[in-house]
Design a protein around this motif. Structure first.
Motif, mmCIF file in Angstrom:
data_model
loop_
_atom_site.group_PDB
_atom_site.id
_atom_site.type_symbol
_atom_site.label_atom_id
_atom_site.label_comp_id
_atom_site.label_asym_id
_atom_site.label_seq_id
_atom_site.Cartn_x
_atom_site.Cartn_y
_atom_site.Cartn_z
ATOM 1 N N ASP A 96 -0.929 -3.504 7.612
ATOM 2 C CA ASP A 96 -0.749 -2.534 8.040
ATOM 3 C C ASP A 96 -0.689 -0.975 7.150
ATOM 4 O O ASP A 96 -0.461 -1.839 6.277
ATOM 5 N N ILE A 97 -0.543 -0.320 7.779
ATOM 6 C CA ILE A 97 -0.835 0.685 6.215
ATOM 7 C C ILE A 97 0.208 1.889 6.391
ATOM 8 O O ILE A 97 1.383 1.890 7.172
ATOM 9 N N ASN A 98 1.381 1.066 5.328
ATOM 10 C CA ASN A 98 2.289 1.547 4.664
ATOM 11 C C ASN A 98 1.643 1.438 2.788
ATOM 12 O O ASN A 98 0.573 1.443 2.615
ATOM 13 N N ASN A 99 3.135 2.118 2.482
ATOM 14 C CA ASN A 99 2.983 2.201 0.960
ATOM 15 C C ASN A 99 3.600 0.562 0.044
ATOM 16 O O ASN A 99 4.058 0.937 -0.887
ATOM 17 N N GLY A 100 3.636 -0.335 0.162
ATOM 18 C CA GLY A 100 3.495 -1.040 0.708
ATOM 19 C C GLY A 100 2.674 -1.921 -0.918
ATOM 20 O O GLY A 100 2.379 -1.765 -1.638
ATOM 21 N N TYR A 101 4.594 -2.356 -1.837
ATOM 22 C CA TYR A 101 3.614 -3.384 -3.470
ATOM 23 C C TYR A 101 3.143 -4.487 -3.378
ATOM 24 O O TYR A 101 3.365 -4.821 -2.012
ATOM 25 N N LEU A 102 1.788 -4.600 -4.184
ATOM 26 C CA LEU A 102 1.625 -5.610 -3.560
ATOM 27 C C LEU A 102 2.352 -6.758 -5.006
ATOM 28 O O LEU A 102 2.928 -7.654 -4.590
ATOM 29 N N LEU A 103 2.607 -5.858 -6.177
ATOM 30 C CA LEU A 103 3.464 -6.565 -7.218
ATOM 31 C C LEU A 103 3.414 -5.689 -8.375
ATOM 32 O O LEU A 103 3.308 -4.760 -8.115
ATOM 33 N N GLY A 104 4.806 -5.647 -8.596
ATOM 34 C CA GLY A 104 5.609 -4.024 -9.878
ATOM 35 C C GLY A 104 7.334 -4.392 -10.521
ATOM 36 O O GLY A 104 7.449 -5.308 -9.772
ATOM 37 N N LYS A 105 6.746 -3.460 -11.106
ATOM 38 C CA LYS A 105 8.211 -3.976 -11.979
ATOM 39 C C LYS A 105 8.348 -2.487 -12.283
ATOM 40 O O LYS A 105 8.409 -1.910 -13.888
ATOM 41 N N PHE A 106 8.624 -2.089 -11.559
ATOM 42 C CA PHE A 106 9.157 -0.755 -11.688
ATOM 43 C C PHE A 106 10.388 0.245 -11.432
ATOM 44 O O PHE A 106 11.689 0.420 -10.797
ATOM 45 N N ASN A 180 11.551 -2.271 -18.167
ATOM 46 C CA ASN A 180 13.160 -2.035 -18.288
ATOM 47 C C ASN A 180 14.108 -3.057 -17.585
ATOM 48 O O ASN A 180 13.163 -4.264 -17.772
ATOM 49 N N SER A 181 14.742 -3.428 -16.595
ATOM 50 C CA SER A 181 15.383 -3.647 -16.363
ATOM 51 C C SER A 181 15.680 -4.612 -15.530
ATOM 52 O O SER A 181 15.947 -5.479 -14.203
ATOM 53 N N ARG A 182 14.693 -3.199 -14.195
ATOM 54 C CA ARG A 182 14.055 -4.184 -12.622
ATOM 55 C C ARG A 182 13.611 -5.618 -12.589
ATOM 56 O O ARG A 182 12.759 -5.745 -14.077
ATOM 57 N N SER A 183 13.733 -6.332 -11.699
ATOM 58 C CA SER A 183 12.645 -7.556 -11.176
ATOM 59 C C SER A 183 11.861 -7.280 -10.803
ATOM 60 O O SER A 183 11.041 -5.936 -10.091
ATOM 61 N N MET A 184 10.234 -7.621 -11.782
ATOM 62 C CA MET A 184 9.203 -7.851 -11.089
ATOM 63 C C MET A 184 9.160 -8.448 -9.494
ATOM 64 O O MET A 184 9.813 -9.474 -9.556
ATOM 65 N N MET A 185 8.631 -8.334 -8.685
ATOM 66 C CA MET A 185 8.776 -8.063 -7.222
ATOM 67 C C MET A 185 7.008 -7.874 -6.604
ATOM 68 O O MET A 185 6.279 -7.652 -7.714
ATOM 69 N N ILE A 186 6.806 -8.875 -6.008
ATOM 70 C CA ILE A 186 5.308 -9.416 -5.015
ATOM 71 C C ILE A 186 6.320 -8.872 -3.565
ATOM 72 O O ILE A 186 7.533 -9.353 -3.173
ATOM 73 N N GLY A 187 5.416 -8.356 -2.640
ATOM 74 C CA GLY A 187 5.356 -7.579 -1.911
ATOM 75 C C GLY A 187 7.031 -6.630 -1.187
ATOM 76 O O GLY A 187 6.707 -6.308 -0.289
ATOM 77 N N ASN A 188 7.528 -6.183 -2.437
ATOM 78 C CA ASN A 188 8.343 -4.978 -2.165
ATOM 79 C C ASN A 188 9.021 -4.579 -3.327
ATOM 80 O O ASN A 188 8.743 -4.747 -4.313
ATOM 81 N N ARG A 189 9.859 -3.457 -3.722
ATOM 82 C CA ARG A 189 10.250 -3.158 -5.085
ATOM 83 C C ARG A 189 11.672 -3.468 -4.937
ATOM 84 O O ARG A 189 11.969 -3.890 -4.378
ATOM 85 N N TYR A 190 12.278 -3.818 -5.830
ATOM 86 C CA TYR A 190 13.445 -4.510 -6.195
ATOM 87 C C TYR A 190 14.799 -3.360 -5.343
ATOM 88 O O TYR A 190 15.660 -4.191 -4.807
ATOM 89 N N ASP A 191 14.258 -2.030 -4.785
ATOM 90 C CA ASP A 191 15.268 -1.336 -4.004
ATOM 91 C C ASP A 191 14.827 -1.161 -2.871
ATOM 92 O O ASP A 191 15.516 -0.807 -1.513
ATOM 93 N N ASN A 192 14.002 -2.226 -1.876
ATOM 94 C CA ASN A 192 13.824 -2.795 -0.910
ATOM 95 C C ASN A 192 12.744 -1.136 -0.521
ATOM 96 O O ASN A 192 12.583 -0.889 0.503
ATOM 97 N N GLY A 193 12.484 0.047 -1.461
ATOM 98 C CA GLY A 193 11.377 0.633 -0.663
ATOM 99 C C GLY A 193 10.242 1.089 -1.130
ATOM 100 O O GLY A 193 9.130 1.773 0.046
ATOM 101 N N ARG A 194 9.554 -0.092 -1.196
ATOM 102 C CA ARG A 194 7.959 -0.228 -0.872
ATOM 103 C C ARG A 194 7.575 -1.374 -0.172
ATOM 104 O O ARG A 194 6.761 -2.766 -0.825
ATOM 105 N N PRO A 195 8.473 -1.846 0.799
ATOM 106 C CA PRO A 195 7.901 -3.613 1.349
ATOM 107 C C PRO A 195 6.441 -3.698 1.750
ATOM 108 O O PRO A 195 5.613 -2.435 2.929
ATOM 109 N N TYR A 196 5.784 -4.908 1.804
ATOM 110 C CA TYR A 196 4.291 -4.638 2.405
ATOM 111 C C TYR A 196 4.625 -5.452 3.324
ATOM 112 O O TYR A 196 5.374 -6.922 3.754
#
Length: 207
Positions: A96-106, A180-196
């Motif tokens: 699906d088309i969205n703005n999802g993260y493959l990987l990030g620590k942002f 930064n102190s955020r988690s590295m995430m696969i498939g999303n951002r730490y705040d659930n703001g970029r679900p893939y």
């Protein structure tokens, strides 16, 4: 093997007996509903949150699927890439088309960190600071495996984003990564703001 089961070889890379991968998640043996193993030698096991593993669901053997709502794999705050050159690669099969993260620590409070994700719903994007990322041009292909690699050489170096081995964006303005102190995430951002939504396989960070 002798029983006719499929065997996937897992190969890590070393220079002078030191692993050159900071993260290597092939999503094969050691993957399941609760955790997935890091084969880089650093032991950064990922915690799986509702993403579904399938033994034949990846580009190469096993892979995880993400629902585009809240699925993710949490790798913890174990990666300090500040001031370094690094490369991030992953196989992606977006459904699906969205703005999802493959990987990030942002970190959205500072607008700094690292991401490899969709942008504006149709482009692949990577960078380390808002406003200084690399963005392709309508290059997201649904329901097809595609190999993404972001090569980060902080300014004044030249960074580049590749899809299936072809450069789709570049920049000499990509800032040095700020830890930064955020988690590295696969498939999303730490705040659930970029679900893939889709499947991901073979996630690697080279340093």
């Amino acid at each position: 093997d002798e029983d006719g089961d499929t065997v996937q070889n897992i190969t890590n890379w070393y220079r002078n007996n030191i692993s050159i991968t900071a993260l290597y998640m092939p999503f094969e043996g050691g993957s399941g509903a609760s955790t997935t193993e890091d084969y880089s030698g650093h032991g950064n096991t990922g915690t799986v949150n509702e993403a579904i593993w399938n033994i034949s669901g990846g580009k190469v053997g096993g892979g995880y699927s993400f629902d585009g709502y809240d699925d993710h794999i949490d790798l913890g705050d174990n990666y300090d890439l500040a001031g370094t050159n690094f490369t991030v690669c992953a196989w992606a099969y977006p459904t699906d088309i969205n703005n999802g993260y493959l990987l990030g620590k942002f970190d959205v409070s500072t607008n700094k960190g690292f991401w490899l994700r969709m942008e504006n719903n149709v482009n692949w994007s990577s960078g380390t600071e808002s406003g200084k990322g690399m963005v392709g041009v309508e290059d997201v292909t649904l329901d097809t495996w595609q190999y993404l690699c972001a090569v980060i050489n902080p300014s004044p170096g030249r960074s580049a984003l590749y899809k299936n081995g072809v450069e789709i964006a570049s920049s000499t303005e990509v800032a040095s990564t700020v830890d930064n102190s955020r988690s590295m995430m696969i498939g999303n951002r730490y705040d659930n703001g970029r679900p893939y939504e889709g499947r991901i396989d073979e996630v690697k960070i080279f340093t």
